[in-house]
Design a protein around this motif. Structure first.
Motif, PDB file in Angstrom:
ATOM      1  N   HIS A  91      40.305  14.911 -30.960  1.00  0.00           N
ATOM      2  CA  HIS A  91      40.920  16.128 -31.449  1.00  0.00           C
ATOM      3  C   HIS A  91      42.557  16.003 -31.056  1.00  0.00           C
ATOM      4  N   ALA A  92      42.881  15.617 -29.835  1.00  0.00           N
ATOM      5  CA  ALA A  92      44.170  15.582 -29.391  1.00  0.00           C
ATOM      6  C   ALA A  92      45.115  14.412 -30.043  1.00  0.00           C
ATOM      7  N   LEU A  93      44.102  13.231 -30.269  1.00  0.00           N
ATOM      8  CA  LEU A  93      44.852  12.012 -30.526  1.00  0.00           C
ATOM      9  C   LEU A  93      45.167  12.191 -32.144  1.00  0.00           C
ATOM     10  N   LEU A  94      44.217  12.624 -33.020  1.00  0.00           N
ATOM     11  CA  LEU A  94      44.288  12.886 -34.618  1.00  0.00           C
ATOM     12  C   LEU A  94      44.961  13.962 -34.893  1.00  0.00           C
ATOM     13  N   THR A  95      44.705  15.135 -34.281  1.00  0.00           N
ATOM     14  CA  THR A  95      45.370  16.408 -34.697  1.00  0.00           C
ATOM     15  C   THR A  95      46.091  17.437 -33.813  1.00  0.00           C
ATOM     16  N   GLY A  96      46.516  16.841 -32.667  1.00  0.00           N
ATOM     17  CA  GLY A  96      47.228  17.442 -31.884  1.00  0.00           C
ATOM     18  C   GLY A  96      46.622  18.711 -30.904  1.00  0.00           C
ATOM     19  N   ASN A 148      48.338  11.858 -17.566  1.00  0.00           N
ATOM     20  CA  ASN A 148      49.586  12.285 -17.047  1.00  0.00           C
ATOM     21  C   ASN A 148      50.097  11.472 -15.878  1.00  0.00           C
ATOM     22  N   ARG A 149      49.044  11.165 -14.754  1.00  0.00           N
ATOM     23  CA  ARG A 149      49.426  10.438 -13.569  1.00  0.00           C
ATOM     24  C   ARG A 149      49.813   9.100 -13.956  1.00  0.00           C
ATOM     25  N   VAL A 150      49.330   8.297 -14.936  1.00  0.00           N
ATOM     26  CA  VAL A 150      49.614   6.866 -15.240  1.00  0.00           C
ATOM     27  C   VAL A 150      50.651   6.736 -16.425  1.00  0.00           C
ATOM     28  N   GLY A 151      51.145   8.030 -16.560  1.00  0.00           N
ATOM     29  CA  GLY A 151      52.354   8.095 -17.553  1.00  0.00           C
ATOM     30  C   GLY A 151      52.144   7.771 -19.111  1.00  0.00           C
ATOM     31  N   LEU A 152      50.618   8.339 -19.581  1.00  0.00           N
ATOM     32  CA  LEU A 152      50.085   8.065 -20.853  1.00  0.00           C
ATOM     33  C   LEU A 152      49.883   9.378 -21.463  1.00  0.00           C
ATOM     34  N   GLY A 153      50.551  10.327 -20.890  1.00  0.00           N
ATOM     35  CA  GLY A 153      50.319  11.877 -21.533  1.00  0.00           C
ATOM     36  C   GLY A 153      50.606  11.903 -22.849  1.00  0.00           C
ATOM     37  N   HIS A 154      51.743  10.972 -23.255  1.00  0.00           N
ATOM     38  CA  HIS A 154      52.324  11.175 -24.836  1.00  0.00           C
ATOM     39  C   HIS A 154      51.338  10.668 -25.630  1.00  0.00           C
ATOM     40  N   VAL A 155      50.220   9.837 -25.250  1.00  0.00           N
ATOM     41  CA  VAL A 155      49.157   9.489 -26.000  1.00  0.00           C
ATOM     42  C   VAL A 155      48.496  10.393 -26.979  1.00  0.00           C
ATOM     43  N   VAL A 156      48.172  11.409 -26.166  1.00  0.00           N
ATOM     44  CA  VAL A 156      47.348  12.625 -26.888  1.00  0.00           C
ATOM     45  C   VAL A 156      48.546  13.916 -27.208  1.00  0.00           C
ATOM     46  N   VAL A 157      49.707  13.553 -27.392  1.00  0.00           N
ATOM     47  CA  VAL A 157      50.288  14.558 -27.989  1.00  0.00           C
ATOM     48  C   VAL A 157      50.982  13.888 -29.284  1.00  0.00           C
ATOM     49  N   CYS A 159      52.699  15.559 -40.961  1.00  0.00           N
ATOM     50  CA  CYS A 159      53.677  16.222 -40.040  1.00  0.00           C
ATOM     51  C   CYS A 159      53.119  17.708 -40.109  1.00  0.00           C
ATOM     52  N   LEU A 160      52.926  18.084 -41.137  1.00  0.00           N
ATOM     53  CA  LEU A 160      52.467  19.500 -41.322  1.00  0.00           C
ATOM     54  C   LEU A 160      50.960  19.738 -40.733  1.00  0.00           C
ATOM     55  N   MET A 161      50.303  18.884 -41.209  1.00  0.00           N
ATOM     56  CA  MET A 161      48.703  19.188 -40.427  1.00  0.00           C
ATOM     57  C   MET A 161      48.657  19.091 -39.160  1.00  0.00           C
ATOM     58  N   THR A 162      49.634  18.467 -38.340  1.00  0.00           N
ATOM     59  CA  THR A 162      49.416  18.454 -36.833  1.00  0.00           C
ATOM     60  C   THR A 162      50.389  19.349 -36.266  1.00  0.00           C
ATOM     61  N   GLY A 163      50.928  20.197 -36.948  1.00  0.00           N
ATOM     62  CA  GLY A 163      51.790  21.483 -36.371  1.00  0.00           C
ATOM     63  C   GLY A 163      53.351  21.296 -36.177  1.00  0.00           C
ATOM     64  N   ASN A 164      53.818  20.222 -36.800  1.00  0.00           N
ATOM     65  CA  ASN A 164      55.399  20.254 -37.199  1.00  0.00           C
ATOM     66  C   ASN A 164      56.057  20.168 -35.587  1.00  0.00           C
ATOM     67  N   GLY A 165      55.581  19.296 -34.664  1.00  0.00           N
ATOM     68  CA  GLY A 165      56.177  19.036 -33.314  1.00  0.00           C
ATOM     69  C   GLY A 165      57.489  18.403 -33.404  1.00  0.00           C
ATOM     70  N   PRO A 166      58.386  18.691 -32.549  1.00  0.00           N
ATOM     71  CA  PRO A 166      59.598  17.969 -32.774  1.00  0.00           C
ATOM     72  C   PRO A 166      59.524  16.486 -32.795  1.00  0.00           C
ATOM     73  N   GLY A 167      58.776  15.871 -32.084  1.00  0.00           N
ATOM     74  CA  GLY A 167      58.764  14.444 -32.134  1.00  0.00           C
ATOM     75  C   GLY A 167      58.083  13.870 -33.358  1.00  0.00           C
ATOM     76  N   THR A 168      57.234  14.523 -33.879  1.00  0.00           N
ATOM     77  CA  THR A 168      56.805  14.405 -35.315  1.00  0.00           C
ATOM     78  C   THR A 168      57.515  14.580 -36.328  1.00  0.00           C
ATOM     79  N   VAL A 169      58.486  15.595 -36.332  1.00  0.00           N
ATOM     80  CA  VAL A 169      59.264  15.754 -37.408  1.00  0.00           C
ATOM     81  C   VAL A 169      60.375  14.803 -37.056  1.00  0.00           C
ATOM     82  N   ARG A 170      60.904  14.572 -36.023  1.00  0.00           N
ATOM     83  CA  ARG A 170      61.795  13.408 -35.995  1.00  0.00           C
ATOM     84  C   ARG A 170      61.504  12.079 -36.558  1.00  0.00           C
TER      85      ARG A 170
END
Length: 249
Positions: A69-74, A88-97, A133-144
């Motif tokens: 859910h986190a990986l594909l739809t945010g 987050n501890r191993v620095g891979l928190g951005h994978v599920v964002v 981009c629209l489906m996953t919530g228009n996050g700043p990183g996604t729009v960029r």
């Protein structure tokens, strides 16, 4: 000069507007949500996202489904707290964002089947990127990432040179035009600062380091120098921003 409590209150008051939330309401008692008989086209992507989540719930166990859910739809609500802390501890928190990483993967996958040099297929490619981009919530990183990819593809189609810093500024302009309060969004700041560091320093450092290596060894050294330079470039500005945030708090 503001006191520490006043600074915290200012940050708290800017948080929700920076997320695009301009009105908050509190509900009391039991709340029941029922699906309407007819759906408007404007909710089509929301309904599609819900269908994807429901399909994942049927195909995978709860823990794996929450991760997908986190990986594909945010949607990170189904992600277990233990898994979130470990990432987050191993620095891979951005994978599920959902961010530029996912847009890049999607772009690479689509170009296996669609040729950006053909106008019809380019239009379909851009449409899919915008819908994602629209489906996953228009996050700043996604729009960029969506704006940067779109400008790079259009520049190639129009026979124009693509300038990465101009594309980054255009993406920021799109976000601030939609919501000026987004300038206070920490996610937007870190996303754009990390990209700026990569563009200004990461690529130059990689080329400079690689030039010091013998030509026959550059092929093997290039991936290692590239990863190191991009990583250092990404944190060059975000480290200063994080330090400034801690100082104000």
């Amino acid at each position: 000069l503001l006191s520490r409590r006043q600074r915290q209150m200012c940050i708290r008051d800017r948080y929700y507007p920076s997320q695009g939330i301009l009105l908050r309401m509190k509900g009391y008692g039991q709340v029941m949500v029922t699906r309407g008989e007819s759906s408007s086209v404007r909710y089509a992507l929301t309904i599609l996202t819900g269908e994807i989540r429901a399909m994942l719930d049927q195909l995978y166990p709860p823990r794996e489904a929450g991760f997908l859910h986190a990986l594909l739809t945010g949607d990170k609500t189904g992600l277990e707290e233990t898994d979130r802390n470990n990432l987050n501890r191993v620095g891979l928190g951005h994978v599920v964002v959902v961010s530029g990483l996912h847009v890049t993967f999607l772009m690479g996958f689509l170009t296996l089947f669609l040729d950006p040099k053909k106008k019809g297929q380019l239009g379909l490619l851009l449409l899919i990127l915008v819908l994602f981009c629209l489906m996953t919530g228009n996050g700043p990183g996604t729009v960029r990432a969506t704006v940067l990819c779109a400008m790079a593809l259009l520049a190639q189609q129009l026979g124009r040179d693509y300038h990465s810093l101009t594309g980054l500024c255009a993406a920021l302009l799109v976000l601030l035009a939609a919501n000026p309060y987004a300038a206070a969004n920490a996610g937007l700041q870190f996303s754009f600062l990390s990209t700026l560091g990569i563009l200004l320093f990461g690529q130059r450092w990689s080329k400079a380091w690689l030039a010091q290596v013998p030509k026959r060894a550059r092929r093997w050294a290039a991936p290692f120098f590239g990863v190191a330079a991009i990583s250092l470039g990404a944190v060059s500005y975000t480290h200063l921003r994080a330090h400034e945030t801690r100082r104000h708090l």
